[in-house]
Design a protein around this motif. Structure first.
Motif, PDB file in Angstrom:
ATOM      1  N   VAL A 203      55.248  37.803  30.536  1.00  0.00           N
ATOM      2  CA  VAL A 203      54.220  36.851  30.110  1.00  0.00           C
ATOM      3  C   VAL A 203      54.674  35.473  30.577  1.00  0.00           C
ATOM      4  O   VAL A 203      55.776  35.029  30.259  1.00  0.00           O
ATOM      5  CB  VAL A 203      54.038  36.859  28.575  1.00  0.00           C
ATOM      6  N   SER A 204      53.824  34.822  31.362  1.00  0.00           N
ATOM      7  CA  SER A 204      54.218  33.570  31.994  1.00  0.00           C
ATOM      8  C   SER A 204      53.183  32.501  31.686  1.00  0.00           C
ATOM      9  O   SER A 204      51.992  32.802  31.561  1.00  0.00           O
ATOM     10  CB  SER A 204      54.293  33.820  33.501  1.00  0.00           C
ATOM     11  N   ALA A 205      53.631  31.261  31.547  1.00  0.00           N
ATOM     12  CA  ALA A 205      52.669  30.202  31.227  1.00  0.00           C
ATOM     13  C   ALA A 205      52.976  28.944  32.005  1.00  0.00           C
ATOM     14  O   ALA A 205      54.096  28.723  32.464  1.00  0.00           O
ATOM     15  CB  ALA A 205      52.667  29.934  29.731  1.00  0.00           C
ATOM     16  N   GLY A 206      51.940  28.120  32.135  1.00  0.00           N
ATOM     17  CA  GLY A 206      52.056  26.902  32.922  1.00  0.00           C
ATOM     18  C   GLY A 206      51.650  25.672  32.138  1.00  0.00           C
ATOM     19  O   GLY A 206      51.599  25.683  30.901  1.00  0.00           O
ATOM     20  N   SER A 224      55.035  40.897  21.224  1.00  0.00           N
ATOM     21  CA  SER A 224      54.147  42.006  20.874  1.00  0.00           C
ATOM     22  C   SER A 224      54.156  43.081  21.970  1.00  0.00           C
ATOM     23  O   SER A 224      53.999  44.254  21.699  1.00  0.00           O
ATOM     24  CB  SER A 224      52.728  41.500  20.617  1.00  0.00           C
ATOM     25  N   LEU A 225      54.381  42.640  23.204  1.00  0.00           N
ATOM     26  CA  LEU A 225      54.389  43.573  24.339  1.00  0.00           C
ATOM     27  C   LEU A 225      55.781  44.119  24.649  1.00  0.00           C
ATOM     28  O   LEU A 225      55.918  45.085  25.388  1.00  0.00           O
ATOM     29  CB  LEU A 225      53.885  42.854  25.595  1.00  0.00           C
ATOM     30  N   GLY A 226      56.811  43.448  24.152  1.00  0.00           N
ATOM     31  CA  GLY A 226      58.171  43.746  24.598  1.00  0.00           C
ATOM     32  C   GLY A 226      58.381  43.217  25.999  1.00  0.00           C
ATOM     33  O   GLY A 226      59.027  43.846  26.834  1.00  0.00           O
ATOM     34  N   ALA A 227      57.799  42.049  26.272  1.00  0.00           N
ATOM     35  CA  ALA A 227      57.836  41.462  27.618  1.00  0.00           C
ATOM     36  C   ALA A 227      58.846  40.315  27.681  1.00  0.00           C
ATOM     37  O   ALA A 227      59.225  39.750  26.663  1.00  0.00           O
ATOM     38  CB  ALA A 227      56.453  40.940  27.997  1.00  0.00           C
ATOM     39  N   ALA A 228      59.253  39.975  28.900  1.00  0.00           N
ATOM     40  CA  ALA A 228      60.068  38.779  29.123  1.00  0.00           C
ATOM     41  C   ALA A 228      59.132  37.597  29.295  1.00  0.00           C
ATOM     42  O   ALA A 228      57.958  37.767  29.638  1.00  0.00           O
ATOM     43  CB  ALA A 228      60.927  38.961  30.367  1.00  0.00           C
ATOM     44  N   THR A 229      59.641  36.382  29.048  1.00  0.00           N
ATOM     45  CA  THR A 229      58.828  35.186  29.267  1.00  0.00           C
ATOM     46  C   THR A 229      59.250  34.495  30.552  1.00  0.00           C
ATOM     47  O   THR A 229      60.415  34.511  30.935  1.00  0.00           O
ATOM     48  CB  THR A 229      58.940  34.192  28.092  1.00  0.00           C
ATOM     49  N   ILE A 260      51.276  38.583  33.179  1.00  0.00           N
ATOM     50  CA  ILE A 260      50.174  37.850  32.535  1.00  0.00           C
ATOM     51  C   ILE A 260      50.433  36.365  32.743  1.00  0.00           C
ATOM     52  O   ILE A 260      51.462  35.836  32.304  1.00  0.00           O
ATOM     53  CB  ILE A 260      50.088  38.178  31.027  1.00  0.00           C
ATOM     54  N   ALA A 261      49.516  35.691  33.448  1.00  0.00           N
ATOM     55  CA  ALA A 261      49.683  34.273  33.773  1.00  0.00           C
ATOM     56  C   ALA A 261      48.710  33.459  32.931  1.00  0.00           C
ATOM     57  O   ALA A 261      47.497  33.642  33.026  1.00  0.00           O
ATOM     58  CB  ALA A 261      49.421  34.045  35.252  1.00  0.00           C
ATOM     59  N   ILE A 262      49.253  32.579  32.123  1.00  0.00           N
ATOM     60  CA  ILE A 262      48.431  31.805  31.191  1.00  0.00           C
ATOM     61  C   ILE A 262      48.521  30.320  31.533  1.00  0.00           C
ATOM     62  O   ILE A 262      49.622  29.752  31.563  1.00  0.00           O
ATOM     63  CB  ILE A 262      48.907  32.059  29.740  1.00  0.00           C
ATOM     64  N   GLY A 263      47.375  29.732  31.842  1.00  0.00           N
ATOM     65  CA  GLY A 263      47.362  28.302  32.148  1.00  0.00           C
ATOM     66  C   GLY A 263      48.141  27.960  33.400  1.00  0.00           C
ATOM     67  O   GLY A 263      48.760  26.899  33.491  1.00  0.00           O
ATOM     68  N   ILE A 264      48.144  28.887  34.367  1.00  0.00           N
ATOM     69  CA  ILE A 264      48.802  28.642  35.662  1.00  0.00           C
ATOM     70  C   ILE A 264      47.703  28.697  36.724  1.00  0.00           C
ATOM     71  O   ILE A 264      46.966  29.683  36.796  1.00  0.00           O
ATOM     72  CB  ILE A 264      49.880  29.698  35.973  1.00  0.00           C
ATOM     73  N   SER A 265      47.596  27.663  37.555  1.00  0.00           N
ATOM     74  CA  SER A 265      46.472  27.598  38.493  1.00  0.00           C
ATOM     75  C   SER A 265      46.619  28.613  39.631  1.00  0.00           C
ATOM     76  O   SER A 265      45.641  29.117  40.145  1.00  0.00           O
ATOM     77  CB  SER A 265      46.339  26.192  39.060  1.00  0.00           C
TER      78      SER A 265
END
Lengths: 321, 277
Positions: A203-206, A224-229, A260-265
Motif C-alpha cells: 500500500v503506497s501513498a503520495g 488489514s491486508l498484511g501489506a508493506a507500506t 495500491i497507489a493512493i494520492g499518487i499521480s
C-alpha cells in the motif's frame, strides 16, 4: 551438477525468494535433462531438506568461518569452488543476490544474465526473457559462454512445489586469504515489518495524503491486508516518510502481486519502479491522473473518504474468508 | 598518518611534499573514477528497430544515467573536502560525447571514452578493468544499474575482475584516511561496512540526495569545452551475452473504474478476478 541454485538465508532462515529460485532451477534442470542442486551458506536454523519440496535433488550445506556471514566475494569463490562443473547457476536478485551474481560469474568464468523474469526460452543456448528500459521494454538475451549465471527478479516467476529427493550433504568451503572484502560493521533491519522488496502486497501513498499525520489511514489499510507500506518520491523528499519507503526509479523497484497507489499521480519515474506489479489499484481524486492509465482497477474520489471504507471492507472480507 | 598507495612514481614526490603540509587527512593524489552511462532520458518513448533486434535511438534525448549522477556529485564533495581528481569513464561511441561533456560541465576534471559499442555488462566491465589497472584509481563509483538495459552488472563485474571490495546498492559513504565506511541497502534495512581503498561502489539516491545533485552552470559548460576528453581504443574482449530480440510489454487493458460508493466490489474483484487477496 548441471544446475546449481544459491538458496539465500537471513538469520538462518530461507528467504521466500530462495524457494522460488530452487523451483526455477528445478524446472531449468528438467528441461536440460539433469538435476538441480541447491547450495546454502552459513548457519542454518531451517531444515535444508525443505528445499527438496521445491525440486532440489541435492542440497549442499556450507558452514564455517569463511561463509558465516554474507560476503559476496567469499560466497562466490566458495560456490564456484564447490560446483565447478555447473552449467547454470541460479541466483535470486535480492540485494545480496545482486551483489553475489557478478562475483560468481567472474569466479565461475560464466556469462551473467540479470533481471530475468521468466523460465528460459531455450536451454541450449541459454536464452531468457529479461526486463529492460525500466519496464518499457523486454529483452531476450542469450548466453554465449559454456556456463551462465541467471539472476532472477524475486516474485517474478513464483514458487512451485516440486517434489525431489532433497538429499542433504554437508560441504566445506575452501578459504581464500587473498580476497579483499568490505567488512560488515553493523546491520540495521526494521523488525516486525515486511521488507518492501519481499512484500506481496504493498500500500503506497503520495502527496494526496496532505500531511504525515494522515498516514495512519495508510497503515491501517496495510495492516488489514498484511501489506508493506511505501510512498512516492515527493513524500520521502519532504520527510513525511522514510527514504526506505520510497518506491520508483531512484528508490526501490518492486513487483508485488498487488500495488495500491493512493494520492499518487503516476509520474513516469514512479511507474518505472512499480509498473511490474501484477495488479495495480489507483485511488486518486483527479480522474485525469496519469496513473489510471497504468492501473487495473481505479477509484476516483477523496482518499480520506475511500481509504477507511476500503480498510473496513477488507476487514469484513478477511473475517469471512 | 596513513597515505594512499601512490600509483605513479612521477606523482610520488609531489604527494610526499604535499603530505608534509597537510595538517588534516588529505589526499592530494586521491584519484576517483566515476563511470558514466549514456542512456535514453527517463521520459523517452522506447522503440526497437532492425526487426526488433536493436534499440531505436532516432529522436531520443540522451542523458547521464540518473544513478551515475548521484556518484558524480558525491565525488565532487570528496574532492571539495579532501582534494583529488575526478575522471569519468564511458564505454560508448562518439554519440556519447555530449553526455560526457555534461559530466565535465558538472565538475569532473577529465574524461575517458572507450571507443566501443557497450555490448554487454561483461564487455563494459572488462574495458573499465583494463583502464583501472593501467591508471590506478583509489575509488571507482558506478550507478547501481543503467536505466536502459537495467543489468546492474558493471560495478560488480569490475570489482570482481579487479579483486576489489564491492558494495551495492550504496546509499552513503564517508572516507576516513584510507578507510571507506559504506552504507548499503539490504532487504528491509541497511548494512554498514568498512573497506580499505581501493573499492568499487555502485550507488543510488542516498549517496547524495536528489536536491544536492549538481547541475551544469554556464561557467561549467564553458570550462567543459576545453577539459580533456581522451578517446581510448577498446581492449579485445568478447561479450558474454547477446540480446537477440526486443519486445514491448503488452499494453495494459483499460482501467476498470469502481464507484466510490461500492468499495466492496473492489475487494471482490481483487479476490475473484485478480486473485491477489
Amino acid at each position: 551438477m548441471a544446475v546449481v541454485v544459491v538458496a539465500e538465508t537471513w538469520e538462518g532462515k530461507f528467504k521466500k525468494a530462495s524457494f522460488e529460485a530452487v523451483s526455477y532451477g528445478a524446472r531449468v534442470a528438467k528441461s536440460m535433462g539433469t538435476e538441480a542442486v541447491a547450495i546454502t551458506l552459513g548457519t542454518l536454523t531451517d531444515n535444508p531438506a525443505d528445499l527438496g519440496k521445491y525440486g532440489a535433488s541435492k542440497i549442499l550445506t556450507l558452514a564455517g568461518d569463511e561463509v558465516a556471514t554474507f560476503n559476496n566475494a567469499r560466497y562466490a569463490t566458495a560456490i564456484a569452488g564447490l560446483a565447478s562443473d555447473a552449467h547454470v547457476y541460479i541466483v535470486s536478485g535480492t540485494n545480496n543476490g545482486k551483489m553475489l551474481a557478478p562475483f560468481l560469474a567472474v569466479a565461475a568464468k560464466a556469462a551473467l544474465i540479470t533481471n530475468v523474469t521468466a523460465l528460459p526460452e531455450s536451454t541450449s543456448p541459454i536464452r531468457v526473457k529479461r526486463g529492460a528500459f525500466s519496464a518499457k521494454g523486454i529483452a531476450f538475451t542469450e548466453s554465449t559462454a559454456a556456463t551462465t549465471v541467471i539472476c532472477i527478479v524475486p516474485n517474478s516467476v513464483g514458487i512451485e512445489a516440486l517434489a525431489a529427493a532433497g538429499e542433504v550433504q554437508a560441504a566445506s568451503a575452501q578459504s581464500n586469504g587473498n580476497i579483499r572484502v568490505a567488512k560488515i560493521e553493523s546491520v540495521d533491519k526494521v523488525k516486525g515489518k515486511i521488507p518492501l522488496p519481499e512484500a506481496e502486497l504493498v500500500v503506497s501513498a503520495g502527496r494526496g495524503m496532505k500531511a504525515p499525520e494522515n498516514w495512519n489511514l495508510i497503515e491501517d489499510l496495510a495492516e488489514s491486508l498484511g501489506a508493506a507500506t511505501a510512498c512516492s518520491k515527493p513524500v520521502s523528499d519532504i520527510g513525511w516518510r522514510p527514504h526506505s519507503e520510497h518506491v520508483g526509479q531512484t528508490g526501490i523497484q518492486i513487483n508485488p502481486n498487488l500495488y495500491i497507489a493512493i494520492g499518487i499521480s503516476g509520474a513516469i519515474q514512479h511507474l518505472a519502479g512499480v509498473s511490474a506489479s501484477k495488479t495495480i489499484v489507483v485511488i486518486n481524486s483527479d480522474a485525469d491522473a496519469p496513473f489510471f492509465k497504468a492501473a487495473d482497477y481505479g477509484i476516483v474520489g477523496d482518499a480520506f473518504e475511500i481509504v477507511p471504507k476500503l480498510t473496513e471492507a477488507i476487514k469484513a472480507f478477511k473475517a469471512h474468508n | 598518518m596513513k597515505t594512499l598507495k601512490i600509483s605513479h612514481p612521477t606523482t610520488r614526490s609531489i604527494a610526499l611534499f604535499s603530505q608534509l603540509f597537510c595538517l588534516t587527512q588529505c589526499y592530494p593524489d586521491m584519484k576517483i573514477l566515476v563511470c558514466i552511462s549514456h542512456v535514453p532520458d527517463t521520459t523517452s518513448k522506447i522503440n526497437f528497430t532492425n526487426n526488433n533486434t536493436s534499440f531505436d535511438a532516432a529522436g531520443v534525448q540522451f542523458i547521464i544515467n540518473p544513478y551515475d549522477e548521484f556518484g558524480l556529485t558525491r565525488a565532487l564533495w570528496i574532492k571539495e573536502s579532501i582534494g583529488g581528481t575526478i575522471t569519468t569513464a564511458t564505454v560508448g561511441t562518439a554519440a556519447a560525447e555530449p553526455t560526457i561533456r555534461k559530466a565535465l560541465a558538472i565538475g569532473a576534471d577529465d574524461a575517458i571514452r572507450i571507443d566501443a559499442d557497450p555490448k554487454d555488462g561483461f564487455f563494459v566491465a572488462s574495458q573499465l578493468a583494463a583502464l583501472v589497472k593501467e591508471n590506478g584509481y583509489d575509488l571507482v563509483i558506478c550507478g547501481q544499474e543503467s536505466i536502459d538495459y537495467n543489468g546492474g552488472q558493471v560495478g560488480g563485474l569490475l570489482a570482481a575482475l579487479l579483486n576489489w571490495p564491492f558494495v551495492s546498492p550504496c546509499v552513503g559513504m564517508e572516507l576516513n584516511g584510507t578507510t571507506a565506511t559504506i552504507i548499503r541497502e539490504i532487504d528491509g534495512g541497511k548494512e554498514i561496512s568498512k573497506a580499505e581503498l581501493p573499492v568499487v561502489i555502485a550507488g543510488k539516491k542516498g549517496l547524495v540526495e536528489e536536491k544536492d545533485l549538481r547541475i551544469p552552470n554556464m561557467r561549467g559548460i564553458m570550462m567543459a569545452r576545453t577539459k580533456p576528453l581522451l578517446v581510448r581504443p577498446a581492449v579485445d574482449v568478447a561479450a558474454a551475452t547477446a540480446t537477440v530480440r526486443f519486445e514491448k510489454p503488452a499494453a495494459k487493458s483499460a482501467v476498470k473504474l469502481i464507484s466510490k460508493e461500492n468499495i466492496a466490489e473492489l475487494v471482490s474483484l481483487l479476490h475473484n478476478e485478480a486473485k491477489v487477496i
